[in-house]
Design a protein around this motif. Sequence first.
Motif, PDB file in Angstrom:
ATOM      1  N   HIS A   1       0.257  28.809  39.131  1.00 54.39           N
ATOM      2  CA  HIS A   1      -0.580  28.921  37.939  1.00 54.39           C
ATOM      3  C   HIS A   1      -0.946  30.380  37.691  1.00 54.39           C
ATOM      4  O   HIS A   1      -1.082  31.172  38.630  1.00 54.39           O
TER       5      HIS A   1
ATOM      6  N   THR B   1     -12.713  27.903  29.024  1.00 57.80           N
ATOM      7  CA  THR B   1     -12.348  26.491  28.858  1.00 57.80           C
ATOM      8  C   THR B   1     -13.494  25.549  29.203  1.00 57.80           C
ATOM      9  O   THR B   1     -13.475  24.386  28.808  1.00 57.80           O
TER      10      THR B   1
ATOM     11  N   GLN C   1       2.393  33.455  24.813  1.00 54.88           N
ATOM     12  CA  GLN C   1       3.574  32.593  24.644  1.00 54.88           C
ATOM     13  C   GLN C   1       3.726  32.117  23.201  1.00 54.88           C
ATOM     14  O   GLN C   1       3.961  30.946  22.921  1.00 54.88           O
TER      15      GLN C   1
ATOM     16  N   ARG D   1       1.467  31.948  20.893  1.00 60.93           N
ATOM     17  CA  ARG D   1       0.251  31.463  20.249  1.00 60.93           C
ATOM     18  C   ARG D   1      -0.502  32.616  19.591  1.00 60.93           C
ATOM     19  O   ARG D   1      -0.317  33.781  19.929  1.00 60.93           O
TER      20      ARG D   1
ATOM     21  N   GLU E   1      -3.993  25.654  31.927  1.00 56.60           N
ATOM     22  CA  GLU E   1      -2.877  24.785  32.288  1.00 56.60           C
ATOM     23  C   GLU E   1      -1.588  25.126  31.556  1.00 56.60           C
ATOM     24  O   GLU E   1      -0.504  24.726  31.966  1.00 56.60           O
ATOM     25  N   TRP E   2      -1.655  25.917  30.453  1.00 56.31           N
ATOM     26  CA  TRP E   2      -0.436  26.172  29.695  1.00 56.31           C
ATOM     27  C   TRP E   2       0.488  27.181  30.394  1.00 56.31           C
ATOM     28  O   TRP E   2       1.662  27.255  30.093  1.00 56.31           O
TER      29      TRP E   2
ATOM     30  N   THR F   1       1.963  27.543  33.605  1.00 54.80           N
ATOM     31  CA  THR F   1       2.260  26.928  34.897  1.00 54.80           C
ATOM     32  C   THR F   1       3.762  26.946  35.111  1.00 54.80           C
ATOM     33  O   THR F   1       4.528  26.592  34.216  1.00 54.80           O
TER      34      THR F   1
END
Length: 448
Positions: A227, A258, A278, A280, A334-335, A337
Amino acid sequence: MTQTVWHAGYHILINLSLEDLGHPDRPDLWEEIFKPDPSRPRLLRCVAVDDDDGTECPEAMYIQVRDGLRFASHLRREAKPHRNEGPKHRALKERIANVAQRAGFAADVEDLSVDGARRTDVLVDGGDGGPIGWEIQFSHITGPAAIKRTATAKRHGITPMWTVDNDRSQVIDRGPWNRLDKITDWRHAAGKQLNVRGGVRSLRMERCQKGFGPCPVKKRGSCGDWHGVWLAARGVYLDSFVAETAAGEYVPLYQPATTRRGGNYMWVTPVDKAEFLQGRTEADPYTDAGTIEAGPESPQLPRPIDPRCHYGETGKPGTRRAPRDTGDRIAVGEWLTRSFADGPGPGVTDPDHVPEELVRLQLAFLRADAECERVSAALPSSLDVVAGLASIDDQQRFDLDTARAERLAVVLAKSEHPWWAVVANRYEADGRLRAIVQERLDSARRRV
């Protein structure tokens, strides 16, 4: 010392233990009383001029902040009220401007906007990322004031750069920021490296196992995958940081939290930022409603108005606030990983590509090593010391210990980088790293 003071101009009582000072209708009141206009008469007064015990109250008062605690003190002949700009503020302002100009960037000191709404300590004309507005904030500032000034800078197309020396400063994570070492005597800082201790991060992948913390995917336990985490960058120095941010080698990034309101501002490399986003769109707390938060600004517990005179008393009210800059790692989420089969992740999977972070660490080592040599060269001869003809004073010993500790920290950060685990021949890989660094140094000399 007290938390209650009378404003003779507005005819109001001010409670320094409250976030809004007891006057939510006056959002700029704190800056007004903490940085008074020298052309105006002193308007802060003791709440109990006619003291019952016969003490000759000086009546006039001024505001102090110590360890983040706000309180009012009587203005006596020996007291030193706050001044808008001290010697270390001026010294750092001049240093930033000079460093930027030597690196080929225009720098304006005390730049004032046309509408008068913004005054920037040092405005550095950056590259494609636009101008960098260095704001040196060694004195106390409230969160709402930092948010307001950050929004003003962004509205004028400027990326603010809050510079502090206190890990409890309220500007941390209210805009792009960096934290320097706390220096009491800036005469000793001339010509020395100044370490950037906070505000700069590097993206790493860590194995999700015992000790990692809650898994960002499972929300508990561990999953065994890799992670993303943001780690505090080591070997970053102010002089090079000024040029690197202007050139776009470090760029600002905002990561929303978060599990709470707000988030984290940090300076990162463009490669790390692209890997994090990534594709975004980066969040902006000043346009995305609900992502910015001011938080509690008064470190003291709220207290009632105190009608007594405290002239001659010592001690500070309230309690010490927790650090905003802890240096702890920041989970990416979590994105980002990667499975164990794919390797440890961004920047370290290609054995033929030397990671930019390692290049920076090698440059940092050369600077740290040069600083050790400079400090050592200034020491008296060891033979003279042994013979009793000379001695090493406390300041020299402190400078040498500090320089050696910084060099060791960079060496450890370099040796622990995960890229070494994927190369076939570490000796050959280290030679490639040194060649890249030498080429950059030669290129920098040619530009000069």
